[in-house]
Design an enzyme around this catalytic site. Structure first.
Site, mmCIF file in Angstrom:
data_model
loop_
_atom_site.group_PDB
_atom_site.id
_atom_site.type_symbol
_atom_site.label_atom_id
_atom_site.label_comp_id
_atom_site.label_asym_id
_atom_site.label_seq_id
_atom_site.Cartn_x
_atom_site.Cartn_y
_atom_site.Cartn_z
ATOM 1 N N HIS A 112 28.250 69.523 25.338
ATOM 2 C CA HIS A 112 29.674 69.518 25.663
ATOM 3 C C HIS A 112 30.531 69.873 24.441
ATOM 4 O O HIS A 112 30.578 69.115 23.472
ATOM 5 C CB HIS A 112 30.071 68.125 26.173
ATOM 6 C CG HIS A 112 31.355 68.089 26.923
ATOM 7 N ND1 HIS A 112 31.922 66.921 27.385
ATOM 8 C CD2 HIS A 112 32.200 69.083 27.309
ATOM 9 C CE1 HIS A 112 33.049 67.199 28.025
ATOM 10 N NE2 HIS A 112 33.237 68.498 27.970
ATOM 11 N N TYR B 245 35.118 62.048 30.143
ATOM 12 C CA TYR B 245 36.140 61.952 31.180
ATOM 13 C C TYR B 245 36.442 60.491 31.515
ATOM 14 O O TYR B 245 35.729 59.836 32.270
ATOM 15 C CB TYR B 245 35.704 62.688 32.450
ATOM 16 C CG TYR B 245 35.342 64.140 32.243
ATOM 17 C CD1 TYR B 245 35.886 64.894 31.202
ATOM 18 C CD2 TYR B 245 34.437 64.773 33.094
ATOM 19 C CE1 TYR B 245 35.542 66.227 31.018
ATOM 20 C CE2 TYR B 245 34.099 66.104 32.922
ATOM 21 C CZ TYR B 245 34.642 66.822 31.875
ATOM 22 O OH TYR B 245 34.292 68.135 31.699
#
Length: 328
Positions: free
Chosen positions: A138, A54
């Protein structure tokens, strides 16, 4: 507060997703990002989720800075491994990956044991913390073999060493998450976008398996990246413009919510929180006003009559869990 699986790690029912303050799609100022985290805290949010992906670490840095104002034992933080950040020649931006930040690093897929540890160490440095509570693998979609053979055992070892409290995987699909639930000893899985008012894919395999195995589920993407927050032409679904059929369905859901004196946002959040295995619902917010609205909507009662209508009209499956009865 709910406990993740058998881990002892507690999370609030509403969680703050920090992807947006990593400049998802558009820039968010430092002060605005800090105010969003502060507003979440003021509304009782005690679980905060981030990842190196992110904003190439920007989300972790901003979240860590904002949380330093609060006692460490009062909140839960999760981050993710699988995308290692390596320095790159500074040039251009990261918008191809969805973030309005300079392309100072490149993402390298790495679910090796060494990669997991190195990625976590870098995350701790950016967060300014000596530990995180939860670590997820992830998006291992295209890296299943390495994730199961190397990445997962590395997380299991970190948990056994007491470095992290809970481990799991986070993905935008349910098939591999169900495999993690059934074949490993994860505490939690993060399912993004696959259990919403528009998509109940998790209902058939993941949620029953999680309940059977005592694994907690965190639901992300309750608004399907925007369509269920504000259904209108041009609204996004799974990060692209929503197809006409889904837009029509969302508008029908909104009309039903209007008839029953509630909002589509409140119904979307309540629906995600209803299954027994769900421990927390994750929402992203780029401002204090957005997170306050999410907290208000999450706390608002949704009339039972709405759920009856949605089932009767085929907008929801008959077997989909709904919240405990509220006045019509």
């Amino acid at each position: 507060m709910s406990t993740l699986g058998r881990s002892g790690v507690e999370v609030s029912a509403l969680a703050f997703g920090a992807a947006v303050i990593g400049n998802l799609y558009t820039e968010v100022g430092e002060e605005q990002a800090h105010e969003a985290v502060t507003a979440a805290w003021q509304r009782g949010v005690r679980y905060f989720d981030t990842a190196p992906h992110y904003g190439l670490g920007l989300s972790e840095r901003r979240l860590g800075a904002a949380l330093r104002e609060h006692p460490r034992d009062r909140y839960t933080v999760s981050t993710k491994v699988g995308r290692r950040l390596d320095p790159a020649e500074d040039g251009g931006d990261d918008l191809a990956h969805g973030f309005a930040v300079p392309a100072t690093h490149r993402r390298v897929w790495d679910f090796s044991a060494d990669g997991v540890r190195r990625t976590l160490e870098a995350s701790l440095e950016r967060l300014g913390l000596d530990r995180v509570d939860v670590v997820y693998l992830h998006d291992p979609d295209d890296h299943a073999e390495q994730a199961f053979r190397e990445g997962y055992p590395a997380l299991e070892k970190l948990r056994a060493e007491g470095v992290v409290g809970a481990i799991g995987a986070g993905m935008n699909q349910t098939g591999m998450l169900t495999r993690f639930v059934r074949d490993t000893d994860v505490d939690v899985v993060l399912c993004a976008g696959r259990y919403t008012l528009l998509d109940q894919d998790a209902l058939t395999g993941l949620l029953p398996a999680a309940e059977e195995h005592g694994v907690s589920v965190v639901i992300g993407g309750a608004f399907n990246s925007g369509l269920l927050a504000d259904p209108r032409p041009g609204a996004t679904y799974d990060y692209a413009e929503a197809p006409a059929a889904l837009l029509d369905r969302a508008l029908r859901l909104q009309a039903a919510a209007d008839r029953h004196g509630t909002t589509l946002r409140a119904a979307a959040l309540a629906f995600c929180a209803a299954p027994a295995a769900v421990a927390s619902v994750l929402v992203g917010a780029r401002s204090a006003a957005e997170i306050r609205d999410c907290a208000d909507q999450f706390a608002a009662p949704v009339p039972t009559a709405l759920w009856r209508e949605l089932r009767a009209t085929g907008l929801l499956p008959a077997d989909a869990p709904v919240p405990a009865e509220e006045p019509s």
